[in-house]
Design an enzyme around this catalytic site. Structure first.
Site, PDB file in Angstrom:
ATOM      1  N   ARG A  44       1.340  -1.205  -0.182  1.00 52.90           N
ATOM      2  CA  ARG A  44      -0.198   0.174  -0.165  1.00 52.90           C
ATOM      3  C   ARG A  44       1.200   0.924  -0.117  1.00 52.90           C
ATOM      4  O   ARG A  44       1.472   1.525   0.532  1.00 52.90           O
ATOM      5  CB  ARG A  44      -1.169  -0.342   1.157  1.00 52.90           C
ATOM      6  CG  ARG A  44      -1.897   1.264   1.516  1.00 52.90           C
ATOM      7  CD  ARG A  44      -2.790   1.296   0.094  1.00 52.90           C
ATOM      8  NE  ARG A  44      -4.055   2.248   1.392  1.00 52.90           N
ATOM      9  CZ  ARG A  44      -4.674   2.920   0.162  1.00 52.90           C
ATOM     10  NH1 ARG A  44      -4.565   2.953  -1.214  1.00 52.90           N
ATOM     11  NH2 ARG A  44      -6.237   3.626   0.956  1.00 52.90           N
ATOM     12  N   VAL A  46       0.400   4.264   0.294  1.00 45.94           N
ATOM     13  CA  VAL A  46       0.481   5.857   1.371  1.00 45.94           C
ATOM     14  C   VAL A  46       1.172   5.213   2.655  1.00 45.94           C
ATOM     15  O   VAL A  46       1.387   6.308   2.927  1.00 45.94           O
ATOM     16  CB  VAL A  46      -1.011   5.635   1.393  1.00 45.94           C
ATOM     17  CG1 VAL A  46      -1.114   6.486  -0.089  1.00 45.94           C
ATOM     18  CG2 VAL A  46      -1.410   4.652   1.899  1.00 45.94           C
ATOM     19  N   ASP A  47       1.580   3.611   2.900  1.00 42.61           N
ATOM     20  CA  ASP A  47       1.673   3.789   4.032  1.00 42.61           C
ATOM     21  C   ASP A  47       3.153   3.143   3.703  1.00 42.61           C
ATOM     22  O   ASP A  47       4.191   3.449   5.332  1.00 42.61           O
ATOM     23  CB  ASP A  47       1.266   1.687   4.341  1.00 42.61           C
ATOM     24  CG  ASP A  47      -0.163   2.735   5.091  1.00 42.61           C
ATOM     25  OD1 ASP A  47      -0.888   3.143   5.337  1.00 42.61           O
ATOM     26  OD2 ASP A  47      -1.427   1.504   4.915  1.00 42.61           O
ATOM     27  N   THR A  48       4.092   2.245   2.934  1.00 38.87           N
ATOM     28  CA  THR A  48       5.067   2.399   3.028  1.00 38.87           C
ATOM     29  C   THR A  48       6.005   2.762   1.974  1.00 38.87           C
ATOM     30  O   THR A  48       6.753   1.590   1.525  1.00 38.87           O
ATOM     31  CB  THR A  48       4.921  -0.049   3.044  1.00 38.87           C
ATOM     32  OG1 THR A  48       3.922  -0.237   1.801  1.00 38.87           O
ATOM     33  CG2 THR A  48       3.859   0.052   4.018  1.00 38.87           C
ATOM     34  N   LYS A  49       5.254   3.411   0.859  1.00 43.85           N
ATOM     35  CA  LYS A  49       6.160   3.015  -0.482  1.00 43.85           C
ATOM     36  C   LYS A  49       7.381   3.941   0.395  1.00 43.85           C
ATOM     37  O   LYS A  49       8.745   3.836  -0.392  1.00 43.85           O
ATOM     38  CB  LYS A  49       5.351   3.842  -1.039  1.00 43.85           C
ATOM     39  CG  LYS A  49       5.996   4.683  -2.338  1.00 43.85           C
ATOM     40  CD  LYS A  49       6.072   6.055  -3.567  1.00 43.85           C
ATOM     41  CE  LYS A  49       4.765   6.893  -2.796  1.00 43.85           C
ATOM     42  NZ  LYS A  49       4.386   7.797  -3.752  1.00 43.85           N
ATOM     43  N   GLY A  77       2.963   5.369 -20.084  1.00 47.05           N
ATOM     44  CA  GLY A  77       2.088   4.752 -21.313  1.00 47.05           C
ATOM     45  C   GLY A  77       1.634   3.228 -20.641  1.00 47.05           C
ATOM     46  O   GLY A  77       1.457   2.737 -22.309  1.00 47.05           O
ATOM     47  N   GLU A 111      -4.155  -7.353  -6.163  1.00 49.92           N
ATOM     48  CA  GLU A 111      -2.753  -8.373  -6.821  1.00 49.92           C
ATOM     49  C   GLU A 111      -2.753  -9.603  -6.050  1.00 49.92           C
ATOM     50  O   GLU A 111      -1.663 -10.659  -6.248  1.00 49.92           O
ATOM     51  CB  GLU A 111      -1.433  -7.349  -6.471  1.00 49.92           C
ATOM     52  CG  GLU A 111      -1.326  -6.104  -7.087  1.00 49.92           C
ATOM     53  CD  GLU A 111      -0.758  -5.282  -6.622  1.00 49.92           C
ATOM     54  OE1 GLU A 111      -0.780  -3.884  -7.595  1.00 49.92           O
ATOM     55  OE2 GLU A 111      -0.054  -4.982  -5.728  1.00 49.92           O
TER      56      GLU A 111
END
Length: 211
Positions: A44, A46-49, A77, A111
């Site tokens: 996710r 917003v939590d772990t990027k 693309g 996913e």
């Protein structure tokens, strides 16, 4: 530190170093280039990027392993579902980074479901969340079929042995190192399995195999 604890730490460091060295030596020939990635990182954003997911991606790249991380792998693309689904289907190991808002993301659940349905080897990382706290919420945006699919995949993943990490107490570098060690082991297992399958396929029909 007790002598036994020190010895265990040294053994662990030697094992980790050995696996990394072997991975670097074999990566060019172990996995054919037709595969778009070796490891798919399901997370996710917003939590772990900006934490574990990016650190994990960078560490795997450093080892010569090909990870898939949406914001680093995908380009302008690219067709979203086509790229994501292709990465999952071609990967050998899936890393499931569960976090507090994970289940609020349709893409995370999609996913996850595809990986579990494809019987991929998966490694769950429970980052700042307990397995019992993960639930699929019916917001009305998904069909009942999709909800059942997501629930089934989530329940299976929750009961898969993984890594628990509390960012308020732990160290990011430690959890990334632990995760990478496990990923390398799983990739090596996959290599061994595929090697055996290839050898059996080359055996003429009807020929006896003596063990």
């Amino acid at each position: 530190m007790h002598r036994s604890q020190a010895m265990k730490m040294i053994q662990r460091q030697l094992l980790s170093q050995k696996m990394r060295t072997q991975m670097k030596q074999n990566v060019a020939t172990t996995w054919p280039q037709k595969s778009s990635c070796d490891v798919f990182i399901n997370h996710r954003s917003v939590d772990t990027k900006r934490s574990i997911s990016s650190l994990l991606y960078d560490h795997l790249r450093w080892l010569g392993i090909r990870p898939f991380l949406d914001n680093k792998t995908m380009k302008p693309g690219d067709k979203l579902f086509e790229k994501i689904n292709g990465g999952i289907m071609s990967c050998k190991v899936g890393v499931l980074v569960f976090s507090p808002t994970y289940c609020q993301s349709y893409f995370c659940l999609h996913e996850l479901a595809l990986m579990m349905e494809s019987k991929k080897k998966v490694i769950p990382i429970f980052c700042d969340v307990k397995p019992s706290e993960l639930h699929v919420v019916d917001t009305g945006s998904c069909s009942q079929t999709e909800l059942q699919r997501f629930n089934s995949a989530l329940e299976e993943a929750k009961y898969t042995v993984g890594i628990a990490f509390d960012s308020s107490k732990g160290n990011w570098s430690d959890v990334v190192k632990d995760a990478v060690d496990i990923i390398v082991e799983r990739l090596m297992e996959t290599e061994d399995e595929e090697g055996l399958q290839a050898r059996f396929q080359q055996i003429p029909s009807g020929q006896k195999i003596w063990v």
